[in-house]
Design a protein around this motif. Structure first.
Motif, mmCIF file in Angstrom:
data_model
loop_
_atom_site.group_PDB
_atom_site.id
_atom_site.type_symbol
_atom_site.label_atom_id
_atom_site.label_comp_id
_atom_site.label_asym_id
_atom_site.label_seq_id
_atom_site.Cartn_x
_atom_site.Cartn_y
_atom_site.Cartn_z
ATOM 1 N N LEU A 1 0.830 -1.369 0.080
ATOM 2 C CA LEU A 1 -0.077 0.063 -0.102
ATOM 3 C C LEU A 1 0.928 1.089 0.037
ATOM 4 N N ALA A 2 1.893 1.206 0.635
ATOM 5 C CA ALA A 2 2.791 2.171 0.888
ATOM 6 C C ALA A 2 3.502 2.759 -0.626
ATOM 7 N N GLU A 3 3.822 1.791 -1.391
ATOM 8 C CA GLU A 3 4.226 2.088 -2.753
ATOM 9 C C GLU A 3 3.586 3.028 -3.599
ATOM 10 N N PRO B 1 4.842 10.727 1.678
ATOM 11 C CA PRO B 1 4.994 9.879 0.703
ATOM 12 C C PRO B 1 6.657 9.628 1.083
ATOM 13 N N PRO B 2 7.767 10.563 0.932
ATOM 14 C CA PRO B 2 9.018 10.111 1.237
ATOM 15 C C PRO B 2 9.145 9.401 2.554
ATOM 16 N N LEU B 3 8.347 9.721 3.535
ATOM 17 C CA LEU B 3 8.668 9.251 4.919
ATOM 18 C C LEU B 3 7.979 7.551 5.009
ATOM 19 N N ALA B 4 6.755 7.274 4.143
ATOM 20 C CA ALA B 4 6.277 6.093 3.823
ATOM 21 C C ALA B 4 7.068 5.297 3.359
ATOM 22 N N ALA B 5 7.707 5.646 2.121
ATOM 23 C CA ALA B 5 8.550 4.729 1.190
ATOM 24 C C ALA B 5 9.989 4.290 2.042
ATOM 25 N N HIS B 6 10.094 5.261 3.132
ATOM 26 C CA HIS B 6 11.412 5.032 3.876
ATOM 27 C C HIS B 6 11.002 3.945 4.786
ATOM 28 N N ALA B 7 9.760 4.149 5.581
ATOM 29 C CA ALA B 7 9.436 3.344 6.538
ATOM 30 C C ALA B 7 9.032 1.731 5.821
ATOM 31 N N ALA B 8 8.466 1.739 4.615
ATOM 32 C CA ALA B 8 8.101 0.555 4.124
ATOM 33 C C ALA B 8 9.699 -0.312 3.877
ATOM 34 N N ALA B 9 10.580 0.414 3.377
ATOM 35 C CA ALA B 9 11.722 -0.200 2.996
ATOM 36 C C ALA B 9 12.413 -0.919 4.265
ATOM 37 N N LEU B 10 12.266 -0.379 5.314
ATOM 38 C CA LEU B 10 13.037 -0.536 6.674
ATOM 39 C C LEU B 10 12.087 -1.808 7.391
ATOM 40 N N VAL B 11 10.722 -1.517 7.357
ATOM 41 C CA VAL B 11 9.924 -2.758 7.755
ATOM 42 C C VAL B 11 10.202 -3.973 6.909
#
Length: 586
Positions: free
Chosen positions: A408-410, A449-459
């Motif tokens: 969903l984040a992507e 969006p930049p924060l969500a993409a960063h969080a998704a990659a770390l998750v």
């Protein structure tokens, strides 16, 4: 599949907003068209009826939206309500200009990011102490694009005559806009890479490679490749953001790009041209996000995507003496300036003191209306910082929630990031009307969006970590693993990233205020002060220097706070406790 569904839903939502834009504001579209074509013509019932019949507005919103969507799927975006020309050729021409500008700016940003992180990579590969490059990156990231564009225009074009001042006739016209866009973007990317590399050099494979006698060059290249997947989504988001977020730079240099085309269409109420421009921006964002996702999957490989990707443990970086000094200075100076300027009168106009240089009466000089710059800086701090912090905090909370749904984040992040703050402000203002609340909502919608993409990659990386897999094998529940291990490991880096976004959020809010979509003049707001002082930059630079210095100090303070790590985080301790207890191999 989830990412595909989220991309489809996000695109459908944006397309629906774009298609229904003439009716979402609650105002008569025929009146807007009539005023745009002829401001002197009386809006009689006959004149408005003729406009409705000409444009098909009498069919209603649902029928007109269906017709617009069907024509758009066939490649027909309609005709301009103001000029009468075809929308598709105009949008394609503006897209070509924006793509060329984006490519050149991305080259500048990548080169600058490599330069900012080169020292950290070299010293980390050799096993020595890391270098501090966060301050330089923060200063670059805090520079407003339109201020950088104006300074480059004055210095390199007017004073030195090296480049043409405006226009789009050849490659020489590309240099200054690309620098104005690439320098702040390179600061952001360089800071993200510089923050990701030390964690990689703490991994056990680096020690093993050193014991085998691998050269620092080999280790450095491997570490860079290991760190890139976590920050690669940011590169894609920055690249797409450069396409539509360069409205101010395109206006300064008179570049006929997509952002400037959309802004002009919004100002003239030319809704078909605005619809086509925003639609192309969203499609560019989705395509760019899909390409970045493909490159990231290619870099990771099947084995790393499956289970072997180990999340980098958080790095303990004790705050040294210089770090504490920088943090104290970058925090104390703005506080002193704000307290010094609060007793002054920010709205008092003195025509006899227009553009006065700094003096005892006016320590920071005066602006074009004779208003005291120090008083305006002091009173503008409350409005600027309060709204900025609230928007940043909301974006951080949304990013954490969405980040735990990577698919969903992507899609959602790519769709939202494709709409620049100015265009989002125009869309929100068209629905809710202009004002500070609408501007805050618009910036908040495109800040996560930049924060969500960063969080998704770390998750993804932390869920694939060896110690998390071992804990699941031992019977640990999903909630316990999530709250004790994954969430702490994700929240820290994303919070530091959110703090780094504070200056950019402040500038986005200021830009909307200057365009009449946010805080209106004569309110003492830092970004609004910058925009008002740009025409007098060569004659009275002090009017722009004061708010710029405050934004730069805000960025330095944000970087200092984001790197003030005195103890290892809970997630990092969890992995090392697992190693000591024999849950995962040391």
């Amino acid at each position: 599949m989830t990412a595909l569904v989220s991309r489809t839903c996000g695109l459908a939502a944006v397309v629906a907003v774009i298609g229904l834009l003439p009716w979402l504001s609650g105002r008569d579209p025929a009146l807007s068209v009539l005023r745009a074509r002829s401001a002197e013509q009386e809006p009689t019932a006959e004149a408005l009826g003729a406009v409705r019949r000409e444009l098909g507005l009498d069919a209603g919103p649902v029928a007109l939206f269906g017709r617009w969507l069907g024509d758009a799927l066939r490649g027909d975006l309609g005709r301009s309500w103001v000029g009468g020309g075809e929308v598709l050729p105009a949008v394609l021409a503006a897209s070509g200009v924006s793509l060329a500008l984006m490519g050149a700016a991305l080259v500048v940003a990548l080169a600058l990011a490599c330069a900012l992180s080169a020292t950290t990579c070299t010293r980390g590969a050799r096993g020595t102490a890391r270098a501090r490059t966060g301050g330089a990156a923060a200063v670059l990231a805090a520079l407003p694009e339109f201020l950088v564009a104006t300074v480059l225009l004055v210095v390199l074009s007017v004073w030195l005559g090296w480049f043409p001042p405006y226009g789009w006739q050849g490659p020489q016209h590309l240099v200054l806009p690309a620098l104005a866009l690439g320098l702040p973007a390179g600061g952001i990317l360089g800071r993200l890479v510089d923050d990701a590399l030390p964690a990689v050099f703490e991994e056990r494979w680096v020690v093993l490679w050193r014991s085998w006698g691998c050269s620092p060059g080999v280790i450095g290249r491997a570490a860079a490749r290991r760190a890139l997947p976590a920050v690669l989504p940011q590169f894609g988001l920055v690249a797409v953001g450069l396409t539509g977020g360069a409205v101010a730079v395109e206006v300064v240099f008179a570049v006929p790009g997509l952002g400037r085309t959309a802004l002009g269409a919004a100002e003239s109420q030319d809704l078909p041209l605005l619809q086509g421009s925003v639609l192309v921006l969203v499609l560019l964002g989705l395509v760019g996000g899909a390409l970045v996702a493909g490159v990231r999957r290619r870099m990771l490989g099947a084995a790393l995507r499956a289970a072997a990707l180990t999340a980098p443990p958080p790095v303990t970086t004790p705050a040294g003496r210089w770090h504490r000094v920088v943090l104290a200075v970058s925090t104390a100076v703005p506080a002193v300036v704000v307290c010094w300027g609060l007793p002054g009168e920010p709205l008092r106009v003195d025509p006899s003191a227009r553009l006065s240089p700094p003096s005892w009466a006016h320590p920071f000089g005066t602006d074009a209306l004779g208003r005291d710059v120090l008083a305006r800086v002091g009173h503008g701090a409350a409005a600027t910082l309060t709204v900025t912090v609230l928007v940043c905090a909301c974006s951080f909370a949304v990013a954490l929630v969405v980040g735990f749904l990577p698919g969903l984040a992507e899609g959602a992040a790519e769709t939202a990031n494709a709409v620049p703050p100015v265009i989002a402000g125009i869309l929100v203002a068209a629905i809710a009307g202009p004002g500070p609340v609408g501007a805050s909502l618009a910036v908040g919608l495109v800040s996560w969006p930049p924060l969500a993409a960063h969080a998704a990659a770390l998750v993804r990386e932390n869920r694939a970590a060896a110690h998390v897999a071992a804990l699941r094998a031992l019977g640990a529940g999903p909630t316990w693993v999530l709250t004790r291990h994954v969430l702490p490991a994700v929240a820290g880096p994303v919070a530091r990233h959110a703090v780094l976004r504070l200056p950019g959020i402040a500038l986005a809010l200021a830009s909307l205020g200057f365009l009449g979509l946010g805080t209106p003049p004569p309110a003492p707001e830092w970004g609004l002060m910058l925009a008002e002082s740009l025409p007098y930059l060569e004659r009275a630079p002090w009017a722009a220097l004061a708010p710029t210095a405050m934004l730069v100090l805000l960025a330095i303070s944000a970087v200092s706070l984001s790197t003030a790590r005195f103890t290892r985080t809970r997630a990092g301790n969890a992995e090392y406790r697992a190693v000591r207890r024999g849950l995962v191999p040391a």
